[in-house]
Scaffold this motif. Structure first.
Motif: not given
Length: 484
Positions: A431-436
């Motif tokens: 999730x963090x990587x998708x948002x980033x």
């Protein structure tokens, strides 16, 4: 003598033409600036009052344009506020009657009895058409305001406006939990079989859709919550302890909670702990009523990736939605979103994402306004949200921004995640990587200075099928429009 007669006729024609032009001018003046005809040829007191009102309306319109240019969300907030909508509706009705009355008075001031028959018919027809047109337009605007008020009042939460109305959000994002399911005969409450989080950038509207499978097991809960006390090692039991069962379990044990909505609150807690996102709002869509909305909007055009069954969930299959670019009715869209006959939950998740993306792109503000009455009539039966009425303006502004941006997607599905034994650290990292990535802050070295190794994007393969036609492609995508 003939010359005198001819001169007299010519003079009469010129006089008739002057009276005709005067009658038309008075009507035109009233259309452009209500009250001006009365100032020139009638009751000046009434005329001056009408002009002052008209100039005030123009000033407010100019102010609205200025506010729109500098803070669109502020204008939307004002136009969705009940304290503004109620008097606005009344003013539109009064304005319609008053303006029509001024047009009728302008016709009277034009001395129709002194006009020739042909001229009189033209002036009367023009004046009547303007009366009807002006009044009908303003009454229609009043009905639109009424429908908007009904729509917002029926689906929004009762809480006070939050930071969204002020244009701020935690970490610069608004995270909205989107739940879709069925309620009806044989079911207690609404079972959320579609679980997504829309994480929206507050500045750009760039959106990431995080898809969570209904059958995700052992979901964790934040420490200090009732659910964590009951399930310290994650949500597990003998049967059906999946993510979509949290809502039912909490509602069945409502006596343990000090809240009006234990099922929804517990579901939000589970999603927050699973994804690492702070959920500020939720929206619930009842699929049984969703078809009415789609029909109210005239249907939705979708690129159907695979033949999809209509029926088959506790009932016989009654037909199929064929592959290809197709304009679907509400019933067809509903089955395209819910069917898992001849495919699986993960294919269904991909199709649901495509429906959300296509609707976002196809529902222009103009189309919504023209269908507002029908939308308002259907909304109460299928949609509910915790978004307070005071935040609606901010989210309308976000929706317009989002229409111009790419929508990306990340889903917690195989092969990346084993849903029966999930690695929740990996889930939160995904999730963090998708948002980033959506914010342009992701690099191969990690995310926002975090020491997290990048994840490989899963390859979707279906034996004997064209991968481009697999709906599951939409589960992991940096651009959902291309994937769909």
């Amino acid at each position: 003598m003939p010359d005198a007669i001819s001169s007299s006729a010519h003079t009469a024609d010129r006089s008739a033409a002057v009276r005709f032009r005067r009658a038309l001018t008075l009507t035109a003046m009233t259309l452009v600036m209500p009250g001006s005809a009365q100032v020139v040829a009638g009751n000046r007191r009434v005329g001056r009052l009408a002009i002052r009102v008209w100039l005030t309306v123009i000033a407010l319109a100019v102010a609205a344009v200025i506010v729109y240019l500098f803070s669109r969300a502020t204008l939307f907030t004002l136009l969705t506020d009940g304290w503004v909508m109620r008097p606005l509706r009344l003013l539109l009705i009064v304005g319609a009657v008053a303006w029509a009355g001024l047009l009728i008075d302008a016709w009277r001031l034009g001395a129709p009895h002194d006009l020739r028959r042909g001229h009189r018919a033209v002036v009367a027809g023009l004046n009547g058409a303007l009366c009807i047109g002006v009044a009908a337009t303003m009454i229609l605007a009043s009905q639109t305001v009424s429908a908007q008020q009904k729509l917002i009042g029926s689906v929004t939460g009762s809480g006070a406006a939050s930071k969204a109305a002020e244009g701020t959000a935690a970490d610069g994002r608004y995270n909205v939990l989107l739940l879709g399911g069925d309620s009806g005969k044989g079911r207690v409450g609404l079972r959320p079989d579609s679980i997504n989080v829309a994480s929206i950038d507050a500045e750009t509207g760039r959106t990431v859709l995080v898809g969570l499978p209904r059958n995700l097991q052992n979901v964790p809960f934040p420490e200090g919550t009732v659910m964590h006390e009951q399930f310290p090692d994650g949500f597990s039991c003998e049967t059906d302890c999946y993510l979509n069962g949290v809502n039912t379990w909490a509602n069945d044990h409502a006596d343990l909670f000090d809240t009006k909505h234990p099922g929804m609150d517990a579901t939000v807690e589970a999603v927050e702990e699973t994804t690492g996102l702070d959920i500020g709002y939720y929206a619930i869509i009842n699929m049984n009523g969703f078809a009415n909305l789609v029909d109210a909007l005239g249907g939705v055009t979708l690129d159907v990736k695979e033949r999809t069954a209509i029926g088959g969930i506790g009932a016989p299959v009654t037909g199929y939605i064929k592959e290809g670019r197709r304009h679907l009715t509400g019933r067809q869209v509903t089955w395209y979103a819910r069917s898992r006959v001849d495919n699986d939950d993960y294919s269904r998740m991909g199709r649901q994402k495509c429906i959300m993306t296509e609707m976002l792109g196809q529902l222009s503000p103009q189309k919504v306004l023209t269908k507002l009455d029908a939308i308002a009539d259907s909304a109460e039966s299928f949609f509910e949200t915790s978004i307070p009425q005071g935040d609606v303006g901010a989210f309308l502004d976000l929706a317009l921004k989002a229409r111009k941006e790419k929508v990306s997607s990340v889903s917690i599905v195989p092969p990346q995640v084993n849903t029966s034994d999930p690695d929740f650290d990996k889930v939160r990292r995904m999730v963090q990587q998708a948002v980033a990535k959506s914010e342009g802050t992701y690099s191969s070295n990690g995310v926002r200075n975090a020491t997290l190794s990048p994840l490989a994007k899963p390859k979707i393969t279906v034996e004997g099928a064209d991968p481009r036609k697999d709906p599951r492609r939409a589960n992991q995508s940096d651009d959902l429009e291309k994937a769909c």
